[in-house]
Design a protein around this motif. Structure first.
Motif, PDB file in Angstrom:
ATOM      1  N   TYR A 222       0.837  -1.203   0.000  1.00  0.00           N
ATOM      2  CA  TYR A 222       0.000   0.000   0.000  1.00  0.00           C
ATOM      3  C   TYR A 222       0.874   1.257   0.000  1.00  0.00           C
ATOM      4  N   THR A 223       1.936   1.243   0.795  1.00  0.00           N
ATOM      5  CA  THR A 223       2.827   2.400   0.901  1.00  0.00           C
ATOM      6  C   THR A 223       3.454   2.741  -0.440  1.00  0.00           C
ATOM      7  N   GLN A 224       3.944   1.723  -1.140  1.00  0.00           N
ATOM      8  CA  GLN A 224       4.585   1.969  -2.432  1.00  0.00           C
ATOM      9  C   GLN A 224       3.594   2.510  -3.462  1.00  0.00           C
ATOM     10  N   LYS A 229       1.168   7.089  -6.558  1.00  0.00           N
ATOM     11  CA  LYS A 229      -0.022   7.843  -6.952  1.00  0.00           C
ATOM     12  C   LYS A 229       0.059   9.305  -6.505  1.00  0.00           C
ATOM     13  N   HIS A 230       0.584   9.521  -5.293  1.00  0.00           N
ATOM     14  CA  HIS A 230       0.759  10.888  -4.817  1.00  0.00           C
ATOM     15  C   HIS A 230       1.674  11.675  -5.755  1.00  0.00           C
ATOM     16  N   GLN A 231       2.720  11.018  -6.235  1.00  0.00           N
ATOM     17  CA  GLN A 231       3.658  11.671  -7.145  1.00  0.00           C
ATOM     18  C   GLN A 231       2.972  12.106  -8.431  1.00  0.00           C
ATOM     19  N   ARG A 232       1.940  11.377  -8.825  1.00  0.00           N
ATOM     20  CA  ARG A 232       1.218  11.701 -10.064  1.00  0.00           C
ATOM     21  C   ARG A 232      -0.058  12.498  -9.806  1.00  0.00           C
ATOM     22  N   GLY A 233      -0.259  12.908  -8.556  1.00  0.00           N
ATOM     23  CA  GLY A 233      -1.413  13.720  -8.217  1.00  0.00           C
ATOM     24  C   GLY A 233      -2.717  12.956  -8.173  1.00  0.00           C
ATOM     25  N   ILE A 234      -2.648  11.637  -7.945  1.00  0.00           N
ATOM     26  CA  ILE A 234      -3.850  10.805  -7.891  1.00  0.00           C
ATOM     27  C   ILE A 234      -4.271  10.614  -6.431  1.00  0.00           C
ATOM     28  N   LYS A 235      -5.547  10.775  -6.166  1.00  0.00           N
ATOM     29  CA  LYS A 235      -6.064  10.624  -4.811  1.00  0.00           C
ATOM     30  C   LYS A 235      -5.967   9.172  -4.352  1.00  0.00           C
ATOM     31  N   VAL A 236      -5.606   8.994  -3.096  1.00  0.00           N
ATOM     32  CA  VAL A 236      -5.425   7.652  -2.535  1.00  0.00           C
ATOM     33  C   VAL A 236      -6.364   7.452  -1.345  1.00  0.00           C
TER      34      VAL A 236
END
Length: 375
Positions: A222-224, A229-236
């Motif tokens: 999950y962490t990876q 996703k955060h790096q690509r601006g995707i909500k998690v």
């Protein structure tokens, strides 16, 4: 630039004067008073100097060869050739493929007498986020190991597998007869096709599988994915919402949960290969005591005991063990050992209870009790 070329042109003319013993001196002196021919084709004539006598041209050619060889030696790191020939492991690694750009050239292009590309005799088939990269790099400390620089995904990808074994073989590094070629693709472990296809390639192959406590493996997974996703601006989604359904049941459709069902996946491998062809590495112990686990691996592969306790040292800054030998020191890159998010203990307990019966079945299948927490 033009001024530099003019100067170089006149230096070459002087070389011609000095190397001809006076022959053609008058013509050279006349040329010294002129600018080099900079029109169409002038650059070529400037550097080739066709008007120079034969001896001068020989000096010029030798000079160019000398510069070229010097640049080649400077860029190629001759010590690398020596260490490679002596079976010393790779000195440094980049991220991603595992090779720096320069090493990729060596890996793909350089061949020493007596070596050839071979299909792998050892494959690390999993498990994702259990330490497969660490296992490969630590195994690569051994001089009888040659590793691939990237995950091939040959046996679990239809399009890649269709390219054939010869294509796959050509992607392997050159190795000597006494070396083992090792490939690593963690996703093979959960593939339904990979065990059958690997057996079809080599029914006597040896397999390495590294495991961790299943719940912590889910957290790491999950962490990876979240970081990417955060790096690509995707909500998690928060961890709890990702692993548990609204009614509190475990979300078995979540891929990270599916991967951690070790008992389900190991069955496919045990149907294709005998237990003595499969060695399972304890990933939790590899973090705490790398030598003990790696010594088991080199014994499993029937390798001489070249990996020793001196090959590992604890890095206080990074908080985990790094590797070294006579020629280099190496730590895994910053993407490894990434800090986990804070997880509600109740969620952890729920996951451990879910995995407990699966873990018991896994212990039974592999003949070893890892004593993972059950709550």
């Amino acid at each position: 630039m033009q001024k530099i070329v003019h100067t170089g042109y006149k230096i070459l003319l002087l070389v011609g004067i000095m190397t001809t013993g006076g022959q053609g001196t008058k013509q050279h002196l006349i040329e010294l008073g002129k600018d080099p021919p900079m029109g169409r084709g002038g650059w070529f004539w400037c550097f080739c100097c066709p008007f120079l006598p034969g001896s001068a041209r020989k000096v010029f050619v030798v000079f160019i060869i000398f510069v070229g060889v010097s640049l080649l030696i400077y860029c190629s790191n001759p010590f690398r050739f020596a260490t490679e020939y002596a079976h010393i492991p790779e000195q440094s690694r980049g991220s991603g493929s595992g090779y720096t750009p320069t090493e990729t050239i060596y890996h793909d292009r350089i061949r020493f007498s007596g070596t050839q590309r071979r299909l792998p005799q050892v494959i690390i088939v999993g498990i994702r986020k259990c330490g497969t990269r660490a296992l490969l790099e630590m195994l690569n400390l051994h001089p009888y190991i040659r590793k691939t620089g990237q995950e091939m995904h040959f046996f679990d990808d239809e399009e890649t597998y269709a390219k054939g074994l010869e294509w796959y073989r050509k992607k392997m590094p050159y190795s000597f007869d006494d070396q083992l070629t090792v490939e690593k693709t963690p996703s093979y472990f959960i593939s339904k096709e990979a065990p059958v296809r690997i057996r079809a390639m080599n029914e006597s192959i040896r397999l390495l599988i590294i495991v961790r406590e299943p719940t912590m493996r889910v957290v790491s997974d999950y962490t990876q994915i979240s970081y990417s996703k955060h790096q690509r601006g995707i909500k998690v989604l928060p961890f709890k919402e990702r692993v548990l359904l609204p009614d509190g049941e475990v979300n078995e459709s979540y891929k990270a949960i599916y991967i951690s069902k070790y008992a389900v996946h190991i069955l496919r491998w045990l149907r294709m290969f005998s237990k003595d062809q499969i060695h399972i590495v304890d990933g939790d112990k590899l973090i705490e005591d790398p030598y003990t686990e790696m010594d088991k691996v080199q014994k499993f592969l029937n390798l001489p005991p070249r990996i020793t306790p001196e090959n590992f040292y604890f890095n206080e800054t990074k908080g985990f063990y790094c590797m070294r030998n006579e020629t280099f020191r190496k730590c895994l890159n910053d993407s490894k050992g990434r800090r986990h998010p804070d997880v509600n203990p109740e969620v952890v307990s729920r996951l451990r209870k879910f995995f407990a019966p699966l873990n018991d079945k896994f212990y039974e299948l592999v003949g070893h009790n890892y004593s993972w927490p059950t709550s």
